[in-house]
Design an enzyme around this catalytic site. Structure first.
Site, short mmCIF file in Angstrom:
data_model
loop_
_atom_site.label_atom_id
_atom_site.label_comp_id
_atom_site.label_asym_id
_atom_site.label_seq_id
_atom_site.Cartn_x
_atom_site.Cartn_y
_atom_site.Cartn_z
N GLU A 60 0.84 -1.21 0.00
CA GLU A 60 0.00 0.00 0.00
C GLU A 60 0.87 1.25 0.00
O GLU A 60 0.59 2.22 -0.74
CB GLU A 60 -0.90 0.03 1.23
N ASP A 83 0.68 3.78 -3.11
CA ASP A 83 0.21 5.16 -2.91
C ASP A 83 1.18 6.15 -3.55
O ASP A 83 0.78 7.09 -4.24
CB ASP A 83 0.06 5.44 -1.41
N ASP A 89 -7.19 0.59 -0.26
CA ASP A 89 -5.83 0.19 0.12
C ASP A 89 -5.34 -0.96 -0.75
O ASP A 89 -4.17 -1.01 -1.15
CB ASP A 89 -5.78 -0.22 1.60
N GLU A 125 -4.21 0.20 -4.19
CA GLU A 125 -2.85 0.75 -4.11
C GLU A 125 -1.82 -0.37 -4.05
O GLU A 125 -0.77 -0.31 -4.71
CB GLU A 125 -2.71 1.65 -2.88
#
EC number: 3.1.26.3
Length: 222
Positions: free
Chosen positions: A35, A39, A108, A111
């Site tokens: 994650e 991101d 999440d 990502e």
């Protein structure tokens, strides 16, 4: 698994995808490191696309557009597109509470999948993967100069524009298990005796809710 997920990428290393789908509640190894990387990759890719497509937009407009495109609801929308919910690996408690439908968990995982694609290939492939799903969102953006600023930014600019100190944000509390935390954050503007409190599944979201409430009260007094 990749075909069932409708992914625009065929994994050479299927274990990367499995790690991306494994939520913290299912135990280690889970997808939180993925994650983190995903991101950063998503923000960089979207920033690059906005920079290229809108050569006359200033920093503020580009920042607001990027925030619109990488927010939780946008990621959750991509999760629905790839039919993610039924493929998440969750612990018993999270399964029982319907965690596979929770937008934050889905976001999440998206990502994490972006990171898995990058680790399985290269930056160019990750870029193409993101654009495959984000192109409709990019096309649907309103005129970039008209994207509304988030509540925290509007509140700060309103106070600074009138010569006042910016608000402070304090964490009021955290509840729930590690995989389903709820955050309470206070927004405090002492010079106007304003204090509001927002609650959400992330501290950032709770701050925005508190700021929005504070902005409403402030505008009533000005």
């Amino acid at each position: 698994m990749a075909n069932a997920l409708r992914l625009a990428h065929t994994f050479r290393d299927g274990e990367l995808l499995q790690k991306a789908l494994r939520h913290r509640s299912a135990g280690a190894p889970h997808n939180e490191r993925f994650e983190f990387l995903g991101d950063a990759l998503l923000n960089a890719i979207i920033a690059q696309e906005l920079f290229r497509r809108f050569p006359k937009a200033d920093e503020g407009a580009l920042t607001r557009a990027r925030a619109e495109l990488v927010r939780e609801s946008a990621l959750a929308g991509v999760a629905q597109t790839i039919d993610l919910a039924g493929h998440l690996q969750l612990g018993p408690g999270e399964l029982k509470s319907g965690g596979h439908r929770r937008a934050s968990i889905q976001a999440d995982a998206v990502e994490a999948i972006i990171a898995a694609v990058f680790l399985d290939s290269d930056m160019a492939t990750a870029h193409a993967f993101v654009l495959h799903y984000w192109e409709p969102l990019l096309q649907a953006l309103p005129p970039i100069s008209k994207i509304v600023k988030d509540p925290k930014t509007r509140l700060q600019e309103l106070l600074q524009g009138r010569g006042h100190e910016v608000p402070t944000y304090e964490l009021a509390g955290e509840t729930g298990p590690d995989h389903a935390r709820e955050f309470s954050v206070r927004c405090i503007i002492p010079q106007f005796s304003i204090e509001t409190q927002g609650e959400a599944s992330s501290r950032r979201a709770a701050e925005q809710i508190a700021a929005d409430m504070a902005l409403t009260r402030l505008l009533e007094r000005l």
